[in-house]
Design an enzyme around this catalytic site. Structure first.
Site, PDB file in Angstrom:
ATOM      1  N   ASP A 266       0.870  -1.160   0.000  1.00  0.00           N
ATOM      2  CA  ASP A 266       0.000   0.000   0.000  1.00  0.00           C
ATOM      3  C   ASP A 266       0.918   1.222   0.000  1.00  0.00           C
ATOM      4  O   ASP A 266       2.096   1.140   0.349  1.00  0.00           O
ATOM      5  CB  ASP A 266      -0.952   0.002   1.197  1.00  0.00           C
ATOM      6  CG  ASP A 266      -2.166   0.898   0.920  1.00  0.00           C
ATOM      7  OD1 ASP A 266      -2.082   1.746   0.012  1.00  0.00           O
ATOM      8  OD2 ASP A 266      -3.186   0.771   1.617  1.00  0.00           O
TER       9      ASP A 266
HETATM   10  C1  BGC Z   1      -4.864   3.347  -0.167  1.00  0.00           C
HETATM   11  C2  BGC Z   1      -4.940   2.339  -1.299  1.00  0.00           C
HETATM   12  C3  BGC Z   1      -4.762   3.051  -2.605  1.00  0.00           C
HETATM   13  C4  BGC Z   1      -3.428   3.797  -2.582  1.00  0.00           C
HETATM   14  C5  BGC Z   1      -3.133   4.538  -3.849  1.00  0.00           C
HETATM   15  C6  BGC Z   1      -3.619   4.211  -0.237  1.00  0.00           C
HETATM   16  O1  BGC Z   1      -3.676   5.239   0.672  1.00  0.00           O
HETATM   17  O2  BGC Z   1      -4.911   2.667   1.065  1.00  0.00           O
HETATM   18  O3  BGC Z   1      -6.152   1.655  -1.259  1.00  0.00           O
HETATM   19  O4  BGC Z   1      -4.829   2.138  -3.659  1.00  0.00           O
HETATM   20  O5  BGC Z   1      -3.454   4.737  -1.532  1.00  0.00           O
HETATM   21  O6  BGC Z   1      -3.985   5.607  -4.011  1.00  0.00           O
END
Ligand code: BGC
Length: 742
Positions: A266
């Site tokens: 993530d």
């Molecule tokens: C989120 C993800 C997301 C990523 C990219 C993170 O903060 O938890 O679900 O895909 O950001 O935007």
């Protein structure tokens, strides 16, 4: 006519030339060669530096390829409800393109409320085509974390509180995304069931709950859906961050489930080179998510899987075994997507995609209450309608965190209702002012929502206008602001925000024909429920919100959605808040969060503890009625390797065509370990014309009877008596049959 001699000669020459080029083309470029051979060939040609460069971001959403070898970059996009706008190279801020608007599909809770795997397939196909058109190789979704608490800020991004329902829907979603040559990145693996403290909470959970509740949807996505990517979650488990968690990524995902795809962190979820190298992270994104603000040499080059990794390899600290494994996974992803050799273009904002969004929404909206058959509203009678509420006029596709979208269009509920019931028949009162922000990450919807009247003035206006109409449609619920349905925060309470409860109560006193439309990704309390005749749960529907709501309220579409989440009467009734731990005080230090409610999540808790919810899991009404026959079973005894088939007749006893979601739950009548009162093990949505009867069949084997034995570390179905329970919801039981497992 015979082909000319010269034409034949040219064709022959061409064939030879193509064959020669093929023969000379390196194996990794030859799309006709098996992927594993292409990977081996490419690996042999790469330097260590090039290999390491494949394993971390080069921008906010892309990682480098190998320019020298013509291996392209990997481009990711959120996901999971629409293709996010292009952002600046190093920032979350939009890049200002004019060609990157998308369709917003309904939230995943809405998809789950369809209880229809065909809808999940349609969703995956459509969003996959949008991703492909926008040249994305990885769609960051779907999210399948279990809705353990209704106040999780990201509930709307996930599906349901039930592992079986999630598993049934994630597989067609993933397969259909990937048919486009776009990888689905299933997230967030695992145990990311809250937002507050999401990077510092260490989840303590029994193996039983892990295997029975929190892992099945991920497992199905990998072993049945063949997901090409998975995203590690922010939180910790066994005191190790999940983006580099040995047990989750090495032991379970890669060894037990034989996942051959890419583990993506993530954004900012990676914290250690040692752990990332050893514990299964393949592709690092978002570390120091401030990007360029730290300067390039402080960001991408210094990612945990960048220079520190390369230095470690050079100094002999790390072997190349892990490196080659990671690189082969990233190459596999590239060969499955951008270098698959299949010419596919996808499509963006097509009529088909709008139709898909509307269809899924129509099947996912849930009719929660319909006293006096007040719905549907007959448009031919030209009823006078007052629409009240900010959510009738506010674009809700923007905001909420990483799901925020720049949409090509979003039909607002007020406009949808005016289109359907006639603009001259529909008036509007604001009722309450919630959040008037219209910007997010540099995108401005251009709406002007400011209204400085007091709560009393707004209520008075709505009450006064309500007196003169046949129906009041209150379009309220939540929005995507912090503390509501929004990433990064959890909800402070289960209550509707912004004085809505008072406004509803005041209006219904002067006009009893009030229909409450709850636009929210998660459950809310409804203190006025006894006096309000009709309620629909409309989720976040996206681009087609106005049409989908008008379809249901007018009866053009007969509601067939059922709740994928229990609506509790109060927060303390939820297992996670009653006995389990939920840490809401922000902390930067690691804090333990123990899932003491164990396997009793959602309806499993409510059923077993005999707590009456506001609305139960699996519940939803229709404009027609259904009757159920007595369920039957083909055999009284199931052998360990056999199966039984349960049948039940369902009849449409009303005057409209409609669809019913028939649910099969299994109860273990006697077991050595405590088990939930019952568990969902089958469901089917059947379409029935008035008077029509269909026989619904469920065939189950012993896997539907088994539990995870913590001590023996295996699934086990204990011989003894079981009950197959047919329900129209988890609380509305239509019949039961007993059988024995031998
Ligand atoms: C989120 C993800 C997301 C990523 C990219 C993170 O903060 O938890 O679900 O895909 O950001 O935007």
């Amino acid at each position: 006519m015979k082909p000319h001699f010269l034409t034949l000669l040219t064709a022959a020459a061409l064939t030879i030339a193509v064959a020669q080029t093929r023969a000379q083309a390196p194996v990794y470029l030859d799309v006709n060669q098996p992927i594993e051979q292409r990977i081996n060939d490419a690996m042999k040609r790469m330097t260590t530096e090039e290999k390491v460069a494949l394993l971390h971001a080069q921008s906010k959403f892309s990682s480098a390829g190998v320019k020298r070898l013509g291996i392209p970059e990997v481009w990711c996009s959120d996901g999971p409800m629409g293709i996010r706008d292009e952002v600046l190279w190093d920032e979350w801020e939009q890049a200002g393109w004019t060609s990157d608007s998308c369709i917003a599909f309904p939230s995943l809770t809405c998809l789950a409320a369809t209880w229809n795997s065909d809808m999940a397939a349609l969703y995956g196909k459509s969003i996959g085509e949008e991703a492909l058109y926008r040249r994305k190789n990885v769609l960051l979704g779907p999210g399948v974390n279990i809705c353990r608490t209704p106040i999780n800020g990201r509930t709307f991004e996930y599906m349901s509180e039930d592992p079986f329902l999630n598993a049934q829907l994630v597989v067609p979603y993933v397969k259909n995304v990937q048919q486009n040559g776009v990888a689905a990145c299933v997230k967030h693996f695992a145990l990311n069931n809250f937002e507050v403290n999401r990077s510092s909470a260490n989840v303590i959970v029994s193996d039983r709950a892990l295997y029975e509740i929190y892992l099945p949807a991920f497992k199905a996505a990998v072993t049945e859906g063949n997901a090409w990517a998975i995203m590690g979650s922010y939180n910790l488990y066994q005191n190790q961050h999940c983006c580099h968690n040995k047990r989750l990524l090495i032991d379970i995902l890669k060894s037990d489930w034989k996942f051959d795809g890419v583990v993506i962190s993530d954004w900012g979820g990676c914290h250690s080179t040692d752990e990332a190298v050893a514990n299964g992270l393949d592709l690092e994104f978002g570390t120091w998510t401030g990007g360029k603000t730290w300067g390039r040499s402080n960001s991408y080059d210094n990612y945990f899987l960048a220079k520190p990794y390369l230095d470690g390899i050079k100094s002999g600290k790390y072997t190349t075994t892990e490196l080659d494994d990671k690189v082969s996974r990233v190459l596999r992803l590239i060969f499955r997507t951008s270098m698959s050799g299949q010419a596919r273009w996808g499509s963006l904002c097509s009529d088909e995609h709008y139709a898909a969004a509307r269809k899924i929404a129509g099947e996912g909206i849930v009719l929660l209450k319909n006293d006096r058959n007040i719905l549907p509203i007959d448009a031919s009678k030209n009823p006078k309608i007052l629409v009240v509420g900010e959510n009738a006029i506010k674009m809700l596709t923007l905001g909420g965190g990483s799901t925020s979208l720049k949409v090509q269009r979003e039909l607002l509920p007020l406009d949808g209702l005016r289109n359907r019931f006639g603009a001259e028949n529909v008036t509007f009162a604001r009722g309450y002012v919630g959040d008037t922000t219209t910007t997010f990450d540099g995108i401005d919807t251009g709406q002007k929502l400011a209204d400085h009247r007091s709560a009393q003035e707004l209520t008075d206006e709505a009450v006064r206008m309500a007196k003169d109409v046949d129906f009041v449609i209150f379009v309220g619920g939540m929005n995507k602001s912090n503390g509501q349905d929004c990433e990064g925060t959890d909800r402070a309470s289960l209550e509707l925000p912004y004085n809505q409860n008072n406004v509803v109560s005041a209006i219904v006193k002067v006009n009893p024909n009030l229909i409450f439309v709850n636009i929210a990704g998660s459950p809310v309390t409804m203190p006025w429920l006894n006096s309000v005749p009709a309620v629909i749960q409309a989720w976040f529907i996206g681009s087609e919100a106005g049409n989908a709501i008008a379809d249901i309220l007018s009866g053009d579409v007969n509601p067939s959605g059922k709740l994928p989440l229990t609506f509790p009467a109060k927060l303390e009734d939820v297992g996670a808040h009653s006995v389990g731990e939920y840490v809401c005080k922000p902390s930067f230090k690691v804090v333990d969060v123990e899932y003491k409610e164990d396997i009793l999540v959602g309806y499993r808790w409510f059923d077993t503890k005999k707590i009456k919810p506001l609305f139960p899991f699996g519940y939803g009404l229709s404009y027609t009625t259904f009757s159920y026959g007595k369920p039957s079973i083909d055999k009284a005894t199931m052998t360990a390797d056999g199966s039984v088939t349960v049948k039940v007749d369902v009849t449409n006893t009303g005057k409209r065509a409609g669809a019913e979601v028939v649910q099969l739950y299994i109860a273990d009548l006697k077991s050595s370990l405590p088990r939930p009162a019952k568990e969902l093990k089958g469901f089917k949505k059947v379409q029935l014309n008035p008077g029509e009867t269909k026989t619904v069949e469920f065939t189950i084997d012993s896997s539907a009877l088994s539990f995870y034995n913590d001590t023996k570390k295996q699934w086990e179905a204990e011989p003894g008596a079981f009950e197959a329970i047919i329900g129209a919801s988890s609380a509305d039981i239509k019949g039961k049959v007993k059988f024995e497992l031998k």
